[in-house]
Design a protein around this motif. Sequence first.
Motif, PDB file in Angstrom:
ATOM      1  N   LYS A  71     -99.688  13.999 -42.973  1.00 38.23           N
ATOM      2  CA  LYS A  71     -99.535  14.626 -41.670  1.00 38.23           C
ATOM      3  C   LYS A  71     -99.274  13.551 -40.620  1.00 38.23           C
ATOM      4  CE  LYS A  71    -102.533  18.489 -42.871  1.00 38.23           C
ATOM      5  NZ  LYS A  71    -103.806  19.209 -42.575  1.00 38.23           N
ATOM      6  N   PRO A  72     -98.297  13.794 -39.739  1.00 40.52           N
ATOM      7  CA  PRO A  72     -97.956  12.777 -38.738  1.00 40.52           C
ATOM      8  C   PRO A  72     -99.147  12.302 -37.914  1.00 40.52           C
ATOM      9  CG  PRO A  72     -96.277  14.467 -38.790  1.00 40.52           C
ATOM     10  CD  PRO A  72     -97.389  14.944 -39.681  1.00 40.52           C
ATOM     11  N   LEU A  73    -100.008  13.204 -37.489  1.00 39.33           N
ATOM     12  CA  LEU A  73    -101.129  12.791 -36.645  1.00 39.33           C
ATOM     13  C   LEU A  73    -102.057  11.823 -37.380  1.00 39.33           C
ATOM     14  CD1 LEU A  73    -102.088  16.033 -34.683  1.00 39.33           C
ATOM     15  CD2 LEU A  73    -100.915  13.989 -33.856  1.00 39.33           C
ATOM     16  N   GLU A  74    -102.184  11.987 -38.685  1.00 38.99           N
ATOM     17  CA  GLU A  74    -102.977  11.045 -39.469  1.00 38.99           C
ATOM     18  C   GLU A  74    -102.262   9.707 -39.586  1.00 38.99           C
ATOM     19  OE1 GLU A  74    -104.954  14.455 -42.397  1.00 38.99           O
ATOM     20  OE2 GLU A  74    -103.695  12.850 -43.231  1.00 38.99           O
ATOM     21  N   ALA A  75    -100.959   9.780 -39.824  1.00 37.85           N
ATOM     22  CA  ALA A  75    -100.179   8.554 -40.012  1.00 37.85           C
ATOM     23  C   ALA A  75    -100.086   7.740 -38.725  1.00 37.85           C
ATOM     24  CB  ALA A  75     -98.782   8.909 -40.507  1.00 37.85           C
ATOM     25  N   PHE A  76    -100.088   8.429 -37.567  1.00 40.31           N
ATOM     26  CA  PHE A  76     -99.874   7.740 -36.300  1.00 40.31           C
ATOM     27  C   PHE A  76    -101.161   7.212 -35.666  1.00 40.31           C
ATOM     28  CE2 PHE A  76     -95.972  10.694 -35.543  1.00 40.31           C
ATOM     29  CZ  PHE A  76     -95.288  10.006 -36.533  1.00 40.31           C
ATOM     30  N   GLN A  77    -102.307   7.520 -36.245  1.00 41.96           N
ATOM     31  CA  GLN A  77    -103.577   7.180 -35.598  1.00 41.96           C
ATOM     32  C   GLN A  77    -103.731   5.695 -35.300  1.00 41.96           C
ATOM     33  OE1 GLN A  77    -106.734   8.773 -37.986  1.00 41.96           O
ATOM     34  NE2 GLN A  77    -106.781  10.726 -36.867  1.00 41.96           N
ATOM     35  N   SER A  78    -103.289   4.850 -36.204  1.00 43.05           N
ATOM     36  CA  SER A  78    -103.515   3.414 -36.040  1.00 43.05           C
ATOM     37  C   SER A  78    -102.365   2.710 -35.326  1.00 43.05           C
ATOM     38  CB  SER A  78    -103.715   2.775 -37.416  1.00 43.05           C
ATOM     39  OG  SER A  78    -102.554   2.947 -38.211  1.00 43.05           O
ATOM     40  N   MET A  79    -101.367   3.452 -34.939  1.00 43.97           N
ATOM     41  CA  MET A  79    -100.187   2.812 -34.339  1.00 43.97           C
ATOM     42  C   MET A  79    -100.340   2.658 -32.829  1.00 43.97           C
ATOM     43  SD  MET A  79     -97.009   4.398 -36.433  1.00 43.97           S
ATOM     44  CE  MET A  79     -97.073   4.588 -38.215  1.00 43.97           C
ATOM     45  N   ASP A  80     -99.556   1.738 -32.285  1.00 42.08           N
ATOM     46  CA  ASP A  80     -99.530   1.568 -30.839  1.00 42.08           C
ATOM     47  C   ASP A  80     -98.894   2.796 -30.203  1.00 42.08           C
ATOM     48  OD1 ASP A  80    -100.700  -0.933 -30.957  1.00 42.08           O
ATOM     49  OD2 ASP A  80     -98.773  -1.928 -31.250  1.00 42.08           O
ATOM     50  N   LYS A  98     -97.466  -5.387 -36.803  1.00 47.05           N
ATOM     51  CA  LYS A  98     -97.753  -5.162 -38.227  1.00 47.05           C
ATOM     52  C   LYS A  98     -98.591  -3.907 -38.473  1.00 47.05           C
ATOM     53  CE  LYS A  98     -95.728  -9.095 -39.204  1.00 47.05           C
ATOM     54  NZ  LYS A  98     -94.378  -9.133 -39.810  1.00 47.05           N
ATOM     55  N   LYS A  99     -98.496  -2.934 -37.566  1.00 42.79           N
ATOM     56  CA  LYS A  99     -99.176  -1.666 -37.822  1.00 42.79           C
ATOM     57  C   LYS A  99     -98.430  -0.856 -38.883  1.00 42.79           C
ATOM     58  CE  LYS A  99    -102.148  -2.399 -34.469  1.00 42.79           C
ATOM     59  NZ  LYS A  99    -102.099  -1.651 -33.201  1.00 42.79           N
ATOM     60  N   ILE A 100     -97.173  -1.140 -39.000  1.00 39.86           N
ATOM     61  CA  ILE A 100     -96.365  -0.549 -40.058  1.00 39.86           C
ATOM     62  C   ILE A 100     -95.560  -1.676 -40.692  1.00 39.86           C
ATOM     63  CG2 ILE A 100     -96.146   1.830 -39.259  1.00 39.86           C
ATOM     64  CD1 ILE A 100     -93.646   1.049 -37.781  1.00 39.86           C
ATOM     65  N   ASN A 101     -95.267  -1.508 -41.946  1.00 41.18           N
ATOM     66  CA  ASN A 101     -94.545  -2.550 -42.669  1.00 41.18           C
ATOM     67  C   ASN A 101     -93.515  -1.912 -43.596  1.00 41.18           C
ATOM     68  OD1 ASN A 101     -93.815  -5.067 -43.669  1.00 41.18           O
ATOM     69  ND2 ASN A 101     -95.440  -5.059 -45.221  1.00 41.18           N
ATOM     70  N   PRO A 102     -92.393  -1.462 -43.017  1.00 44.69           N
ATOM     71  CA  PRO A 102     -91.402  -0.763 -43.836  1.00 44.69           C
ATOM     72  C   PRO A 102     -90.825  -1.669 -44.915  1.00 44.69           C
ATOM     73  CG  PRO A 102     -90.496  -1.303 -41.681  1.00 44.69           C
ATOM     74  CD  PRO A 102     -91.953  -1.628 -41.634  1.00 44.69           C
ATOM     75  N   ARG A 103     -90.641  -1.097 -46.084  1.00 48.96           N
ATOM     76  CA  ARG A 103     -90.076  -1.874 -47.194  1.00 48.96           C
ATOM     77  C   ARG A 103     -88.578  -2.027 -46.956  1.00 48.96           C
ATOM     78  NH1 ARG A 103     -91.231  -0.238 -53.362  1.00 48.96           N
ATOM     79  NH2 ARG A 103     -93.341  -0.705 -52.624  1.00 48.96           N
ATOM     80  N   TRP A 104     -88.097  -3.240 -47.005  1.00 47.01           N
ATOM     81  CA  TRP A 104     -86.694  -3.510 -46.738  1.00 47.01           C
ATOM     82  C   TRP A 104     -85.819  -3.030 -47.881  1.00 47.01           C
ATOM     83  CZ3 TRP A 104     -83.576  -4.253 -42.978  1.00 47.01           C
ATOM     84  CH2 TRP A 104     -82.334  -4.823 -43.173  1.00 47.01           C
ATOM     85  N   ASP A 105     -86.277  -3.247 -49.081  1.00 48.59           N
ATOM     86  CA  ASP A 105     -85.542  -2.799 -50.263  1.00 48.59           C
ATOM     87  C   ASP A 105     -86.486  -1.928 -51.081  1.00 48.59           C
ATOM     88  OD1 ASP A 105     -84.379  -2.513 -52.794  1.00 48.59           O
ATOM     89  OD2 ASP A 105     -83.339  -4.441 -52.646  1.00 48.59           O
ATOM     90  N   ARG A 106     -86.120  -0.676 -51.275  1.00 42.92           N
ATOM     91  CA  ARG A 106     -87.054   0.236 -51.935  1.00 42.92           C
ATOM     92  C   ARG A 106     -87.330  -0.165 -53.370  1.00 42.92           C
ATOM     93  NH1 ARG A 106     -84.564   4.234 -55.086  1.00 42.92           N
ATOM     94  NH2 ARG A 106     -82.287   4.197 -54.989  1.00 42.92           N
TER      95      ARG A 106
END
Length: 206
Positions: A71-80, A98-106
């Motif tokens: 759920k977005p609200l859960e995912a966004f809790q720790s973000m700025d 570094k609140k999120i760390n998207p993988r550059w290559d899946r």
Amino acid sequence: MSGQIIPRPLVAFLAVVFVAVGIMAEAGAETPAGNVNSFNRLMRPKSERNPPPDLDGIHDPANQGTFLLQKPLEAFQSMDTSLNAGNYVNWVNSLKNKKINPRWDRNNPQEEALVFDLDIVREVKGTMPDVVYPHDRHTMWLDCSNCHPDLFIPQKGANQISMAQILMGQKCGVCHGKVAFPVSECRLCHSKKKPEGGAAKADAKR
């Protein structure tokens, strides 16, 4: 208005308007929002934003896989957070902090992004501040080929960009207003103040 005669066409027009408003009000009473602007997810009040996937109108609630999504609200809790843009997440700061760390290559979690630190400034007409396009925060997410050359020709002066195009979902509008902050946040892009008298001089040359 006392003593004035209302033209017959105007009376007919008003009658149509009243009927239409009545129909819209009745239809609105059947919707949770009851708001004529509820079709636009970007205009929802803050309390109604970021609904769970099965209620967002995008995912299929009949698909059991929808309920496996976070759920977005859960995912966004720790973000700025952002005070006024989109889903109230400051994605750029979240990425930098570094609140999120998207993988550059899946397929390769060790692969790192090739960040291109370059600002492109586009001068605009009138007194509106010029547009600054920062490559760094975009290349943290995206490969160059996501935008070049289909959306933007990598050559100075080769791209004609208008707000009409963006609002129609072209150029910057491919992402902004959909998965990136909405174009209503004008100052996030129009962020470079013109030099004193610069706008007047530029207009005088035209």
